[in-house]
Write a protein that holds these residues in place. Structure first.
Motif, PDB file in Angstrom:
ATOM      1  N   VAL A  53      -0.405  -5.885  10.850  1.00 46.50           N
ATOM      2  CA  VAL A  53      -0.915  -4.567  10.479  1.00 46.50           C
ATOM      3  C   VAL A  53       0.230  -3.693   9.964  1.00 46.50           C
ATOM      4  O   VAL A  53       0.104  -3.007   8.929  1.00 46.50           O
ATOM      5  N   ALA A  54       1.370  -3.734  10.668  1.00 46.68           N
ATOM      6  CA  ALA A  54       2.518  -2.922  10.257  1.00 46.68           C
ATOM      7  C   ALA A  54       3.047  -3.360   8.894  1.00 46.68           C
ATOM      8  O   ALA A  54       3.364  -2.529   8.034  1.00 46.68           O
ATOM      9  N   ILE A  55       3.121  -4.676   8.683  1.00 50.21           N
ATOM     10  CA  ILE A  55       3.596  -5.172   7.394  1.00 50.21           C
ATOM     11  C   ILE A  55       2.619  -4.798   6.286  1.00 50.21           C
ATOM     12  O   ILE A  55       3.013  -4.480   5.161  1.00 50.21           O
ATOM     13  N   GLY A  56       1.313  -4.834   6.576  1.00 53.84           N
ATOM     14  CA  GLY A  56       0.328  -4.441   5.584  1.00 53.84           C
ATOM     15  C   GLY A  56       0.501  -2.991   5.153  1.00 53.84           C
ATOM     16  O   GLY A  56       0.420  -2.666   3.959  1.00 53.84           O
ATOM     17  N   ILE A  57       0.744  -2.106   6.128  1.00 56.54           N
ATOM     18  CA  ILE A  57       0.985  -0.695   5.782  1.00 56.54           C
ATOM     19  C   ILE A  57       2.252  -0.561   4.955  1.00 56.54           C
ATOM     20  O   ILE A  57       2.302   0.207   3.972  1.00 56.54           O
ATOM     21  N   THR A  58       3.282  -1.320   5.322  1.00 55.07           N
ATOM     22  CA  THR A  58       4.528  -1.284   4.560  1.00 55.07           C
ATOM     23  C   THR A  58       4.321  -1.782   3.134  1.00 55.07           C
ATOM     24  O   THR A  58       4.849  -1.193   2.176  1.00 55.07           O
ATOM     25  N   MET A  59       3.549  -2.851   2.973  1.00 53.46           N
ATOM     26  CA  MET A  59       3.272  -3.370   1.638  1.00 53.46           C
ATOM     27  C   MET A  59       2.542  -2.342   0.778  1.00 53.46           C
ATOM     28  O   MET A  59       2.849  -2.152  -0.399  1.00 53.46           O
ATOM     29  N   GLN A  60       1.565  -1.682   1.372  1.00 51.01           N
ATOM     30  CA  GLN A  60       0.785  -0.703   0.614  1.00 51.01           C
ATOM     31  C   GLN A  60       1.666   0.452   0.137  1.00 51.01           C
ATOM     32  O   GLN A  60       1.577   0.891  -1.019  1.00 51.01           O
ATOM     33  N   ASN A  61       2.536   0.959   0.996  1.00 50.81           N
ATOM     34  CA  ASN A  61       3.409   2.066   0.615  1.00 50.81           C
ATOM     35  C   ASN A  61       4.507   1.623  -0.338  1.00 50.81           C
ATOM     36  O   ASN A  61       4.914   2.402  -1.216  1.00 50.81           O
ATOM     37  N   ALA A  62       4.966   0.372  -0.206  1.00 51.40           N
ATOM     38  CA  ALA A  62       5.954  -0.130  -1.159  1.00 51.40           C
ATOM     39  C   ALA A  62       5.355  -0.234  -2.555  1.00 51.40           C
ATOM     40  O   ALA A  62       6.013   0.118  -3.554  1.00 51.40           O
TER      41      ALA A  62
END
Length: 334
Positions: free
Chosen positions: A100-109
Motif C-alpha cells: 500500500v505504501a509503495i503504491g502511494i509512492t508510485m502514484q505521487n512519483a
C-alpha cells in the motif's frame, strides 16, 4: 441491438484489462501469500511507461511497446528487491501494508514526473473500425480481447508445459519443499513479480488508448481487479485436475484390484489376522486408494473413530460376515 453489440465488445475489452491485473494478483499471491494492493499502480505505471516511450521519446510503436515492457520487467525486479526481500520474514500483513505504501509512492512519483494533466496513448490500429450488424466496433477493442486471450494461453503454456513454470507451481504449493528439492526459490519468486509487472504493463498499454492516462487511474482498476480475483479465486494457477488417459487409469485400477489387499496388508492397513474379505478402512476417509475396488465381491469392515465395527458386511456369506464381526469385537475389547 447495435448498442448492445457495442456495449458487449467494449465491456469485453475493459474486462480483459481487469483480467490481466487480476491474474497478476493471483500469481503474486500464490507464490508469496501477499495481496499486492499496488496492482492498480502497476497498471498505471505501464500506461505512463507507454507515454514516456511513445509520446515523450517519440519511438515507433513496436520499439516503444518493447521498451515499456522492459521497463516494467525491471520495475518488477526492483519491487521484489526493495519491498519483498527485506520483509520476507515479517508477517504477511506487514508486507501488504508495504505494498500500500509503495503504491502511494508510485502514484505521487508519477504525479511529479508527468503532472496532473491526462494523456492519451495512440493505438497501433488508430482509426480502424469494423461494422458488425450495423454497430461500429473499434479495432483496438477487438485487439485487446485477442491479446488477452493470447496472454492467458501463453501463461498456461508457461505454467503447465515448461520446467520453469512447474518450478513456480512447486514454490506456490510448498516453498520449503521446493527449496529442499534444490529449486532457486528467490529467482522463482522474483519471476512471479516480474510476470505480475509485465501483465500490468500489457494491461496499461492496452488501456491507454481507451482511457485517459492519469495518475489516479490505478485505484479503480485495482478495486475491480481485486473483485475479479475474489470471484475467480485466489491461488488457483498452481493446481489443475489431472485427467489420466482411460487406458492408463484402467490398468492402474486393474492392478489395484489384483494387488491391493496385499499392498494394504503390507502397510498395516489390514490388521494382522483379519479374516479373508475383511478390509479395514481408515476413519479419516478413503484416502489415496478406494478400498471398495479391492476385495469384490466381499465388502469391507468399517471401523469408526473408536475402532468399533460397523455392520456393513451384508453381502458376505453369513459365516464370513460373523468372522469379521468377531474379529472387530476382539480388537475393540483389546
Amino acid at each position: 441491438m447495435t448498442d448492445l453489440i457495442q456495449l458487449l465488445i467494449n465491456g469485453l475489452a475493459i474486462g480483459s484489462v481487469y483480467a490481466l491485473a487480476a491474474i497478476g494478483f493471483v500469481i503474486v499471491y500464490s507464490a508469496t501469500g501477499v495481496v499486492n494492493f499496488a496492482a492498480g499502480q502497476f497498471v498505471m505505471f505501464g500506461t505512463f511507461a507507454g507515454v514516456a516511450m511513445l509520446l515523450n521519446a517519440q519511438l515507433p510503436w513496436p520499439v516503444g511497446y518493447g521498451a515499456a515492457l522492459l521497463a516494467m520487467a525491471l520495475f518488477g525486479v526492483l519491487f521484489f528487491a526493495v519491498l519483498y526481500l527485506p520483509l520476507r520474514t515479517s508477517p504477511v500483513v506487514t508486507i501488504i501494508i508495504g505494498t500500500v505504501a509503495i503504491g502511494i509512492t508510485m502514484q505521487n512519483a508519477a504525479l511529479l514526473a508527468f503532472g496532473s494533466w491526462p494523456f492519451r496513448l495512440p493505438s497501433p490500429v488508430e482509426g480502424v473500425n469494423f461494422i458488425i450488424a450495423g454497430a461500429t466496433i473499434s479495432a483496438h477493442a477487438v485487439a485487446v480481447v485477442i491479446v488477452t486471450a493470447l496472454m492467458v494461453a501463453l501463461l498456461w503454456l508457461l505454467f503447465f508445459r515448461t520446467s520453469l513454470g512447474i518450478g513456480m507451481r512447486a514454490v506456490a504449493q510448498d516453498i520449503k519443499a521446493a527449496r529442499l528439492m534444490g529449486l532457486k526459490v528467490n529467482r522463482l519468486l522474483a519471476l512471479s513479480w516480474i510476470l505480475a509487472a509485465l501483465l500490468a504493463g500489457v494491461a496499461g498499454l492496452m488501456l491507454g488508448p481507451m482511457w485517459f492516462a492519469d495518475t489516479s487511474m490505478g485505484d479503480p482498476i485495482a478495486l475491480k481487479a481485486f473483485a475479479a480475483t475474489i470471484i475467480g479465486g485466489f491461488g488457483g494457477y498452481c493446481r489443475r485436475p489431472v485427467r489420466w488417459p482411460q487406458r492408463s487409469s484402467g490398468r492402474i485400477l486393474h492392478l489395484l484390484r489384483l494387488q491391493g489387499p496385499d499392498l494394504l496388508r503390507n502397510h498395516d492397513l489390514v490388521p494382522a489376522g483379519a479374516p479373508a474379505g475383511c478390509v479395514r478402512r481408515t476413519h479419516s476417509g478413503p484416502g489415496l486408494i478406494d478400498v471398495d475396488t479391492l476385495s469384490a465381491p466381499a465388502r469391507r469392515l468399517h471401523f469408526d473413530r473408536r475402532s468399533r465395527p460397523v455392520d456393513d458386511v451384508g453381502r458376505l456369506p453369513p459365516s464370513a460376515a460373523q468372522s469379521c464381526r468377531d474379529f472387530g469385537n476382539r480388537r475393540h475389547r483389546a
